[in-house]
Design an enzyme around this catalytic site. Structure first.
Site, PDB file in Angstrom:
ATOM      1  N   SER A 169       0.860  -1.187   0.000  1.00 40.51           N
ATOM      2  CA  SER A 169       0.000   0.000   0.000  1.00 40.51           C
ATOM      3  C   SER A 169       0.898   1.240   0.000  1.00 40.51           C
ATOM      4  O   SER A 169       1.869   1.307   0.761  1.00 40.51           O
ATOM      5  CB  SER A 169      -0.877  -0.025   1.258  1.00 40.51           C
ATOM      6  OG  SER A 169      -1.661   1.138   1.320  1.00 40.51           O
TER       7      SER A 169
ATOM      8  N   GLY B  19       2.761   2.992  -4.978  1.00 40.26           N
ATOM      9  CA  GLY B  19       2.599   3.772  -6.211  1.00 40.26           C
ATOM     10  C   GLY B  19       1.837   3.047  -7.304  1.00 40.26           C
ATOM     11  O   GLY B  19       1.780   3.525  -8.440  1.00 40.26           O
ATOM     12  N   LYS B  20       1.238   1.905  -6.975  1.00 37.57           N
ATOM     13  CA  LYS B  20       0.535   1.109  -8.001  1.00 37.57           C
ATOM     14  C   LYS B  20      -0.518   1.937  -8.740  1.00 37.57           C
ATOM     15  O   LYS B  20      -0.523   1.989  -9.967  1.00 37.57           O
ATOM     16  CB  LYS B  20      -0.162  -0.115  -7.354  1.00 37.57           C
ATOM     17  CG  LYS B  20       0.755  -1.061  -6.612  1.00 37.57           C
ATOM     18  CD  LYS B  20      -0.001  -2.244  -6.017  1.00 37.57           C
ATOM     19  CE  LYS B  20      -1.053  -1.882  -4.989  1.00 37.57           C
ATOM     20  NZ  LYS B  20      -0.540  -1.261  -3.748  1.00 37.57           N
ATOM     21  N   SER B  21      -1.427   2.566  -7.987  1.00 37.26           N
ATOM     22  CA  SER B  21      -2.535   3.308  -8.623  1.00 37.26           C
ATOM     23  C   SER B  21      -2.007   4.480  -9.441  1.00 37.26           C
ATOM     24  O   SER B  21      -2.480   4.727 -10.559  1.00 37.26           O
ATOM     25  CB  SER B  21      -3.502   3.858  -7.572  1.00 37.26           C
ATOM     26  OG  SER B  21      -4.001   2.824  -6.803  1.00 37.26           O
TER      27      SER B  21
ATOM     28  N   SER C 145      -2.213  -7.659  -3.961  1.00 38.26           N
ATOM     29  CA  SER C 145      -2.021  -9.076  -4.337  1.00 38.26           C
ATOM     30  C   SER C 145      -0.793  -9.652  -3.636  1.00 38.26           C
ATOM     31  O   SER C 145       0.212  -9.954  -4.285  1.00 38.26           O
ATOM     32  CB  SER C 145      -1.930  -9.244  -5.861  1.00 38.26           C
ATOM     33  OG  SER C 145      -1.130  -8.276  -6.497  1.00 38.26           O
TER      34      SER C 145
HETATM   35  N1  LIG Z   1      -5.690  -4.075   6.258  1.00 34.38           N
HETATM   36  C1  LIG Z   1      -5.394  -3.575   5.040  1.00 34.38           C
HETATM   37  N2  LIG Z   1      -4.316  -4.020   4.365  1.00 34.38           N
HETATM   38  C2  LIG Z   1      -4.042  -3.512   3.154  1.00 34.38           C
HETATM   39  N3  LIG Z   1      -4.777  -2.563   2.519  1.00 34.38           N
HETATM   40  C3  LIG Z   1      -5.874  -2.088   3.159  1.00 34.38           C
HETATM   41  C4  LIG Z   1      -6.216  -2.555   4.438  1.00 34.38           C
HETATM   42  N4  LIG Z   1      -7.347  -1.896   4.838  1.00 34.38           N
HETATM   43  C5  LIG Z   1      -7.697  -1.070   3.854  1.00 34.38           C
HETATM   44  N5  LIG Z   1      -6.803  -1.167   2.833  1.00 34.38           N
HETATM   45  C6  LIG Z   1      -6.964  -0.453   1.547  1.00 34.38           C
HETATM   46  O1  LIG Z   1      -7.333  -1.441   0.594  1.00 34.38           O
HETATM   47  C7  LIG Z   1      -6.470  -1.408  -0.518  1.00 34.38           C
HETATM   48  C8  LIG Z   1      -5.918  -2.803  -0.845  1.00 34.38           C
HETATM   49  O2  LIG Z   1      -6.881  -3.577  -1.462  1.00 34.38           O
HETATM   50  P1  LIG Z   1      -6.445  -4.762  -2.398  1.00 34.38           P
HETATM   51  O3  LIG Z   1      -7.710  -5.355  -2.926  1.00 34.38           O
HETATM   52  O4  LIG Z   1      -5.448  -4.307  -3.376  1.00 34.38           O
HETATM   53  O5  LIG Z   1      -5.752  -5.776  -1.362  1.00 34.38           O
HETATM   54  S1  LIG Z   1      -5.379  -7.312  -1.563  1.00 34.38           S
HETATM   55  O6  LIG Z   1      -4.807  -7.468  -2.910  1.00 34.38           O
HETATM   56  O7  LIG Z   1      -6.592  -8.113  -1.404  1.00 34.38           O
HETATM   57  O8  LIG Z   1      -4.406  -7.614  -0.488  1.00 34.38           O
HETATM   58  C9  LIG Z   1      -5.308  -0.541  -0.158  1.00 34.38           C
HETATM   59  O9  LIG Z   1      -5.103   0.254  -1.312  1.00 34.38           O
HETATM   60  P2  LIG Z   1      -3.658   0.674  -1.839  1.00 34.38           P
HETATM   61  O10 LIG Z   1      -3.142   1.586  -0.755  1.00 34.38           O
HETATM   62  O11 LIG Z   1      -3.974   1.377  -3.118  1.00 34.38           O
HETATM   63  O12 LIG Z   1      -2.811  -0.538  -2.034  1.00 34.38           O
HETATM   64  C10 LIG Z   1      -5.742   0.256   1.050  1.00 34.38           C
HETATM   65  O13 LIG Z   1      -6.152   1.554   0.663  1.00 34.38           O
HETATM   66  N1  LIG Z   2       7.928   7.905  -7.402  1.00 31.72           N
HETATM   67  C1  LIG Z   2       6.673   7.757  -7.058  1.00 31.72           C
HETATM   68  N2  LIG Z   2       5.954   6.778  -7.611  1.00 31.72           N
HETATM   69  C2  LIG Z   2       4.646   6.603  -7.247  1.00 31.72           C
HETATM   70  N3  LIG Z   2       3.995   7.360  -6.335  1.00 31.72           N
HETATM   71  C3  LIG Z   2       4.685   8.354  -5.761  1.00 31.72           C
HETATM   72  C4  LIG Z   2       6.033   8.587  -6.086  1.00 31.72           C
HETATM   73  N4  LIG Z   2       6.468   9.616  -5.350  1.00 31.72           N
HETATM   74  C5  LIG Z   2       5.414  10.013  -4.606  1.00 31.72           C
HETATM   75  N5  LIG Z   2       4.347   9.276  -4.855  1.00 31.72           N
HETATM   76  C6  LIG Z   2       3.043   9.419  -4.171  1.00 31.72           C
HETATM   77  O1  LIG Z   2       2.862   8.264  -3.374  1.00 31.72           O
HETATM   78  C7  LIG Z   2       1.475   7.918  -3.316  1.00 31.72           C
HETATM   79  C8  LIG Z   2       1.309   6.503  -3.844  1.00 31.72           C
HETATM   80  O2  LIG Z   2      -0.040   6.161  -3.655  1.00 31.72           O
HETATM   81  P1  LIG Z   2      -0.813   5.161  -4.600  1.00 31.72           P
HETATM   82  O3  LIG Z   2      -0.482   5.419  -6.029  1.00 31.72           O
HETATM   83  O4  LIG Z   2      -2.245   5.191  -4.181  1.00 31.72           O
HETATM   84  O5  LIG Z   2      -0.130   3.769  -4.190  1.00 31.72           O
HETATM   85  P2  LIG Z   2      -0.806   2.326  -4.077  1.00 31.72           P
HETATM   86  O6  LIG Z   2      -1.874   2.235  -5.149  1.00 31.72           O
HETATM   87  O7  LIG Z   2       0.327   1.370  -4.292  1.00 31.72           O
HETATM   88  O8  LIG Z   2      -1.377   2.276  -2.689  1.00 31.72           O
HETATM   89  C9  LIG Z   2       0.736   8.945  -4.160  1.00 31.72           C
HETATM   90  O9  LIG Z   2       0.247   9.951  -3.318  1.00 31.72           O
HETATM   91  C10 LIG Z   2       1.829   9.476  -5.097  1.00 31.72           C
HETATM   92  O10 LIG Z   2       1.584  10.805  -5.527  1.00 31.72           O
END
Ligand SMILES: Nc1ncnc2c1ncn2[C@@H]1O[C@H](COP(=O)(O)OS(=O)(=O)O)[C@@H](OP(=O)(O)O)[C@H]1O
Ligand SMILES: Nc1ncnc2c1ncn2[C@@H]1O[C@H](COP(=O)(O)OP(=O)(O)O)[C@@H](O)[C@H]1O
Length: 198
Positions: free
Chosen positions: A34, A37-39, A106
């Site tokens: 989390s 930077g995936k999204s 994942s």
């Molecule tokens: N406990 C916990 N652990 C991890 N992430 C959490 C949790 N609770 C809420 N979130 C939010 O849910 C997003 C992850 O969902 P995913 O469907 O990608 O998770 S997974 O693949 O089933 O592990 C994740 O989004 P990203 O930050 O974009 O990765 C979080 O915003």
């Molecule tokens: N080099 C970088 N690559 C990706 N995200 C970055 C980077 N530097 C800063 N960021 C910031 O980090 C955060 C990453 O969040 P997000 O893209 O939602 O990640 P994820 O989907 O893996 O949770 C965003 O706020 C983005 O603007």
């Protein structure tokens, strides 16, 4: 699966749908912690593909968990089910001729491999967004690390729930201070080198 269900072979197939869109359908599967930077990278990549006239669909963790997978928690069992459903969905979208980008934590190798096995050779590209947890926690865009540290959130990936880092991803984006835009460009050119996009 129920007995007595047969598979219908339709006249218009994946190859024909891909040709109509002038592209090779595939899944670009981003995995990482989390905040890695995936999204952000997926969104920038999709924009670059759209600018080239490609037909894409971006499946994103937070969004899918609002709808299709709204019944699932963050237990190991539900994360497995989350990725199983997304994998089946991604396969259908590939069959429709699209370039699918996914942005899910994942965390388990088994489920990423499950999706790989559903698809044909060269249709699944695993992309490890390899941002160290220290950097993800520093970014903490949603304040979730802070909540996980204080115990407000349980089963949080990297803190109280495991993340199995890929060992053989097709592409790894190591973080060394570059911008998200630079990572998206690096990913785009590696996809071109692999012949997945022209
Ligand atoms: N406990 C916990 N652990 C991890 N992430 C959490 C949790 N609770 C809420 N979130 C939010 O849910 C997003 C992850 O969902 P995913 O469907 O990608 O998770 S997974 O693949 O089933 O592990 C994740 O989004 P990203 O930050 O974009 O990765 C979080 O915003
Ligand atoms: N080099 C970088 N690559 C990706 N995200 C970055 C980077 N530097 C800063 N960021 C910031 O980090 C955060 C990453 O969040 P997000 O893209 O939602 O990640 P994820 O989907 O893996 O949770 C965003 O706020 C983005 O603007």
């Amino acid at each position: 699966m129920e007995d007595n269900i047969v598979w219908h072979q339709h006249e218009v197939n994946k190859a024909r749908r891909g040709e109509a869109k002038k592209q090779k359908p595939c899944v670009i599967w981003l995995t990482g912690l989390s905040g890695s930077g995936k999204s952000t990278i997926a969104n920038l990549l999709e924009k670059k593909l759209a600018d080239k006239g490609k037909h894409t669909y971006l499946l994103d963790g937070d969004n899918v968990r609002h709808g299709l997978n709204g019944d699932l928690t963050f237990s190991d069992k539900d994360r497995v089910e989350n990725i199983r459903r997304i994998s089946e969905l991604a396969k259908l979208f590939v069959d429709s001729g699209l370039i699918v980008i996914t942005a899910f934590i994942s965390p388990f190798k088994g489920e990423r491999d499950y999706c790989r096995a559903l698809l044909e050779d060269n249709e699944f590209v695993e992309v490890f967004v390899n941002t160290p947890i220290e950097e993800c926690e520093k970014r903490d865009p949603k304040g979730l690390y802070q909540k996980a540290r204080s115990g407000e959130i349980s089963d949080f990936t990297g803190i109280s729930s495991p993340y199995e880092a890929p060992e053989t991803a097709e592409i790894t984006l190591d973080f060394s201070g570059q911008s998200a835009q630079e990572s998206a460009e690096q990913l785009f050119s590696q996809l071109q080198q692999k012949g997945l996009i022209d």
